[in-house]
Design a protein around this motif. Sequence first.
Motif, PDB file in Angstrom:
ATOM      1  N   VAL A  67      62.649  44.151  26.323  1.00 36.35           N
ATOM      2  CA  VAL A  67      61.974  45.336  25.800  1.00 36.35           C
ATOM      3  C   VAL A  67      60.470  45.297  26.066  1.00 36.35           C
ATOM      4  O   VAL A  67      59.804  46.344  26.048  1.00 36.35           O
ATOM      5  CB  VAL A  67      62.260  45.474  24.283  1.00 36.35           C
ATOM      6  CG1 VAL A  67      61.481  44.433  23.492  1.00 36.35           C
ATOM      7  CG2 VAL A  67      61.939  46.877  23.784  1.00 36.35           C
ATOM      8  N   ILE A  68      59.928  44.110  26.334  1.00 39.14           N
ATOM      9  CA  ILE A  68      58.474  44.040  26.562  1.00 39.14           C
ATOM     10  C   ILE A  68      58.066  44.818  27.806  1.00 39.14           C
ATOM     11  O   ILE A  68      56.902  45.223  27.923  1.00 39.14           O
ATOM     12  CB  ILE A  68      57.979  42.583  26.672  1.00 39.14           C
ATOM     13  CG1 ILE A  68      58.537  41.905  27.924  1.00 39.14           C
ATOM     14  CG2 ILE A  68      58.308  41.798  25.422  1.00 39.14           C
ATOM     15  CD1 ILE A  68      57.923  40.551  28.200  1.00 39.14           C
ATOM     16  N   PRO A 204      63.012  37.577  29.072  1.00 33.73           N
ATOM     17  CA  PRO A 204      62.630  38.964  29.389  1.00 33.73           C
ATOM     18  C   PRO A 204      63.229  39.490  30.688  1.00 33.73           C
ATOM     19  O   PRO A 204      63.196  40.697  30.928  1.00 33.73           O
ATOM     20  CB  PRO A 204      61.102  38.892  29.489  1.00 33.73           C
ATOM     21  CG  PRO A 204      60.712  37.666  28.750  1.00 33.73           C
ATOM     22  CD  PRO A 204      61.837  36.699  28.944  1.00 33.73           C
ATOM     23  N   LEU A 205      63.762  38.603  31.524  1.00 34.11           N
ATOM     24  CA  LEU A 205      64.291  39.023  32.819  1.00 34.11           C
ATOM     25  C   LEU A 205      65.817  38.978  32.884  1.00 34.11           C
ATOM     26  O   LEU A 205      66.393  39.342  33.911  1.00 34.11           O
ATOM     27  CB  LEU A 205      63.716  38.132  33.928  1.00 34.11           C
ATOM     28  CG  LEU A 205      62.191  38.126  34.063  1.00 34.11           C
ATOM     29  CD1 LEU A 205      61.763  37.094  35.096  1.00 34.11           C
ATOM     30  CD2 LEU A 205      61.673  39.503  34.435  1.00 34.11           C
ATOM     31  N   ALA A 206      66.465  38.551  31.812  1.00 32.64           N
ATOM     32  CA  ALA A 206      67.906  38.312  31.878  1.00 32.64           C
ATOM     33  C   ALA A 206      68.735  39.589  31.818  1.00 32.64           C
ATOM     34  O   ALA A 206      69.744  39.712  32.514  1.00 32.64           O
ATOM     35  CB  ALA A 206      68.321  37.367  30.754  1.00 32.64           C
ATOM     36  N   LEU A 207      68.341  40.532  30.996  1.00 25.84           N
ATOM     37  CA  LEU A 207      69.181  41.702  30.737  1.00 25.84           C
ATOM     38  C   LEU A 207      68.608  43.000  31.295  1.00 25.84           C
ATOM     39  O   LEU A 207      69.082  44.086  30.953  1.00 25.84           O
ATOM     40  CB  LEU A 207      69.408  41.846  29.224  1.00 25.84           C
ATOM     41  CG  LEU A 207      70.133  40.674  28.560  1.00 25.84           C
ATOM     42  CD1 LEU A 207      70.166  40.840  27.051  1.00 25.84           C
ATOM     43  CD2 LEU A 207      71.551  40.547  29.111  1.00 25.84           C
ATOM     44  N   ILE A 208      67.614  42.884  32.152  1.00 25.46           N
ATOM     45  CA  ILE A 208      67.019  44.068  32.768  1.00 25.46           C
ATOM     46  C   ILE A 208      66.678  43.724  34.211  1.00 25.46           C
ATOM     47  O   ILE A 208      66.161  42.642  34.498  1.00 25.46           O
ATOM     48  CB  ILE A 208      65.774  44.530  31.972  1.00 25.46           C
ATOM     49  CG1 ILE A 208      65.250  45.850  32.502  1.00 25.46           C
ATOM     50  CG2 ILE A 208      64.702  43.464  31.928  1.00 25.46           C
ATOM     51  CD1 ILE A 208      64.209  46.490  31.588  1.00 25.46           C
ATOM     52  N   SER A 209      66.996  44.616  35.121  1.00 27.73           N
ATOM     53  CA  SER A 209      66.850  44.315  36.546  1.00 27.73           C
ATOM     54  C   SER A 209      65.408  44.517  37.013  1.00 27.73           C
ATOM     55  O   SER A 209      64.636  45.256  36.383  1.00 27.73           O
ATOM     56  CB  SER A 209      67.774  45.220  37.363  1.00 27.73           C
ATOM     57  OG  SER A 209      67.315  46.564  37.314  1.00 27.73           O
ATOM     58  N   PRO A 210      65.033  43.886  38.132  1.00 27.61           N
ATOM     59  CA  PRO A 210      63.684  44.103  38.684  1.00 27.61           C
ATOM     60  C   PRO A 210      63.414  45.570  39.012  1.00 27.61           C
ATOM     61  O   PRO A 210      62.287  46.050  38.855  1.00 27.61           O
ATOM     62  CB  PRO A 210      63.679  43.244  39.951  1.00 27.61           C
ATOM     63  CG  PRO A 210      64.697  42.177  39.688  1.00 27.61           C
ATOM     64  CD  PRO A 210      65.765  42.844  38.872  1.00 27.61           C
ATOM     65  N   GLN A 211      64.443  46.283  39.469  1.00 26.96           N
ATOM     66  CA  GLN A 211      64.259  47.701  39.775  1.00 26.96           C
ATOM     67  C   GLN A 211      63.928  48.499  38.518  1.00 26.96           C
ATOM     68  O   GLN A 211      63.050  49.374  38.532  1.00 26.96           O
ATOM     69  CB  GLN A 211      65.531  48.270  40.430  1.00 26.96           C
ATOM     70  CG  GLN A 211      65.818  47.719  41.809  1.00 26.96           C
ATOM     71  CD  GLN A 211      66.615  46.418  41.772  1.00 26.96           C
ATOM     72  OE1 GLN A 211      66.792  45.820  40.707  1.00 26.96           O
ATOM     73  NE2 GLN A 211      67.087  45.987  42.932  1.00 26.96           N
TER      74      GLN A 211
END
Length: 280
Positions: A67-68, A204-211
């Motif tokens: 969410v950050i 912070p990167l596990a459940l949201i993609s770079p895109q």
Amino acid sequence: MGKITLLIYAAAMLAIGAKTWAHTLERFVLGDRLGVRPLVATIVSTFYGASAILGGVALTYQVGLGVIWFMLPFYLGTITFILWLQRIAGARKYTLPDFLGGFYGPRFAIASTFLLTILCLVPEEIIASGKVLASFTDLSVEAAMGLMAVVLIVPVMGGGMRADVQTDIAQFGLMLVMLIVALPFVWAPGTAAPSHLPAEYLDPLALISPQEIAVFFVLLFFLPFTSAPLYQRLFVSESAASARKALLYSVGIWMAIDATVVLCGFAALQMWPTLSDPDL
């Protein structure tokens, strides 16, 4: 008790609209000159309301610290926006179309007026507040949304900018009180303890993609630059210095609110780990 509180809130918002009734067009559009304190209250409330808080809790429930990426770009964009303040606060304009017309001509000002009329509607606030009202009353969600639309729109229709600012100040106070009340619950032993959460919720990167991160970074970084309500408030600030301080203080308050929102999301994960629709 919840019903009574909500009725008092609705009545208070409508009373503010009646009390601040604008009798001239200039008064309707411009309202009062704003110092740092009212600017902080109205700026914070303009961007953070029921939709941002409830949506932030639900988003934390779904993506954890991912969410950050919805928060940091907005902070950075707001701080960067301060570089434009001197030109905006000293523009002696009443509205964003008026301001833009000074750069691009009267035709652009007229076109932007029609565009902003469409874009500045905020259905997410009506939806979120309607859901809150429906959860505390016997009203259907649709009926509650209709009622909250009246509560949100009618005061501004009569009182214009001054009513908008005064209702923002009242909502700012209520928002802080509710978040303070929530703190003892989310800080209760074990309620939002990170050690009790699945590991991916703390990455912070596990459940949201770079895109997704890239898209939201661009959208939220430039949100202050494209926000007509923010420009409207800066046009009536006492000075560029007042506006600058107000924006910096607002960022600090948003950070505190967001920290509480994240803790509420973690607490919800602990207490109701299998919700199918966290928005409800």
